[in-house]
Design a protein around this motif. Structure first.
Motif, mmCIF file in Angstrom:
data_model
loop_
_atom_site.group_PDB
_atom_site.id
_atom_site.type_symbol
_atom_site.label_atom_id
_atom_site.label_comp_id
_atom_site.label_asym_id
_atom_site.label_seq_id
_atom_site.Cartn_x
_atom_site.Cartn_y
_atom_site.Cartn_z
ATOM 1 N N ARG A 21 0.570 -1.272 -0.173
ATOM 2 C CA ARG A 21 -0.092 0.263 -0.203
ATOM 3 C C ARG A 21 0.722 1.252 -0.060
ATOM 4 N NH1 ARG A 21 -5.484 -1.037 0.152
ATOM 5 N NH2 ARG A 21 -5.711 -3.332 0.041
ATOM 6 N N PRO B 178 -7.330 3.244 -1.889
ATOM 7 C CA PRO B 178 -6.949 2.069 -1.616
ATOM 8 C C PRO B 178 -5.294 2.571 -1.225
ATOM 9 C CG PRO B 178 -7.102 2.181 -3.980
ATOM 10 C CD PRO B 178 -7.890 3.235 -3.418
ATOM 11 N N GLY B 179 -4.639 3.376 -1.640
ATOM 12 C CA GLY B 179 -3.303 3.530 -1.232
ATOM 13 C C GLY B 179 -3.011 4.091 -0.103
#
Length: 320
Positions: free
Chosen positions: A212, A229-230
């Motif tokens: 991530r 999502p990061g």
């Protein structure tokens, strides 16, 4: 006119340093990623050459921070010049503090960077540190580089330690990214937050977090659509949630609505990394509605910020 006594910085110097606030970690980038944002502390330092120290503070911390030699910026200036073999008697410091204290926006890093850069500027040019040495000194005084690196250089800083030396590089930040900060009235010390972290984490969590963090750097630089999502974190935010439950719940609410919200640094500020002005407005609206429903809107400040791309700036005025 005769020069200053050997080992003493010259009297009559007048220096202004402006340092941005920073948001460290950004979710998965624990102790390694930091972003400079457009909120600034400014200090003006003058050397009288006479006895005593005078400190005047406006803004954050006025009336509570020390106004003598124990002030963090003063101590840092003296540490910097003394490490070069000089002394700095007769300091006059004016501090205009805008960065909230104890909220995870790098206020202590700003003070340390201010002191190191001011102290370095007071030295004769041949004794001044270069950029790499300044980063290492600031990191050692702060304890880690994740806030001081972006405060010094601006933008997104990726930092690490190698062979006992702290290093950092800057990474691009997409022009569409707009940080929106929800800053609570309550403080949380970094030391208290760090005390909640376990000594070890499961290997799958560490592996997932590495992925991530890599995705986050790509999202920040090239594809803000991947910010949600990061910014998923497996290392620290969950362990700290109990110490800042309102912040953790606000962050969760924003994320459930598709916004890349994280705990800024050690908290308790919540930082949403918006993808463009429309999402920034959405973040502001969602925060306002959530806090209003909770009956706590008066206990928070909501700030739409910019990404600072310049970092700390030093201005040497004509000697008085």
């Amino acid at each position: 006119m005769a020069g200053p006594a050997a080992g003493t910085v010259a009297a009559g110097q007048d220096i202004t340093v402006r340092v941005p606030a920073t948001s460290a970690n950004l979710g998965p980038g624990f102790d390694s990623l930091g972003l400079a944002v457009g909120l600034y502390d400014t200090v003006r330092v003058r050397t009288s050459g006479g006895p005593g120290t005078a400190v005047r503070i406006t803004g954050e911390g006025a009336g509570t921070l020390p106004t003598d030699d124990t002030h963090l910026v003063v101590r840092t200036i003296r540490n910097t010049v003394e490490s070069a073999g000089f002394s700095a008697p007769g300091l006059r410091l004016d501090a205009e503090n805008v960065i909230p204290h104890g909220r995870g926006l790098g206020s202590s890093a700003s003070a340390i960077v201010s002191g190191v850069l001011a102290g370095n500027a007071l030295l004769p040019p041949e004794h001044r540190l270069d950029a790499a040495a300044l980063l290492d000194l600031c990191s050692r005084l702060e304890g880690h580089p994740d806030n001081v690196a972006p405060a010094l250089a601006g933008g997104l800083a990726v930092s690490w330690e190698e062979g006992g030396t702290f290093r950092s590089v800057t990474s691009p930040v997409h022009a569409d990214i707009i940080p929106v900060a929800a800053v609570p009235a309550s403080e949380l010390s970094t030391e208290s937050a760090r005390g909640l972290l376990p000594a070890q984490v499961p290997h799958p969590a560490a592996a997932a977090n590495a992925g991530r963090a890599a995705l986050l750097i790509h999202a920040l630089a090239s594809d803000p659509a991947l910010l949600l999502p990061g910014t998923v974190d497996f290392l620290h935010q969950g362990y700290r949630a109990g110490a800042m439950r309102p912040s953790a719940e606000l962050m969760g609410h924003l994320r459930s609505r598709g916004l890349a919200a994280v705990i800024s640094g050690a908290g308790p500020t919540v930082m949403a990394l918006a993808n463009g002005p429309e999402q920034a407005r959405q973040a502001e609206q969602l925060i306002a509605e959530y806090l209003s429903a909770a009956g706590t809107a008066q206990l928070w400040r909501v700030l739409r910020l910019s990404v600072d791309r310049d970092g700390a700036r030093v201005e040497e005025h004509q000697r008085y």
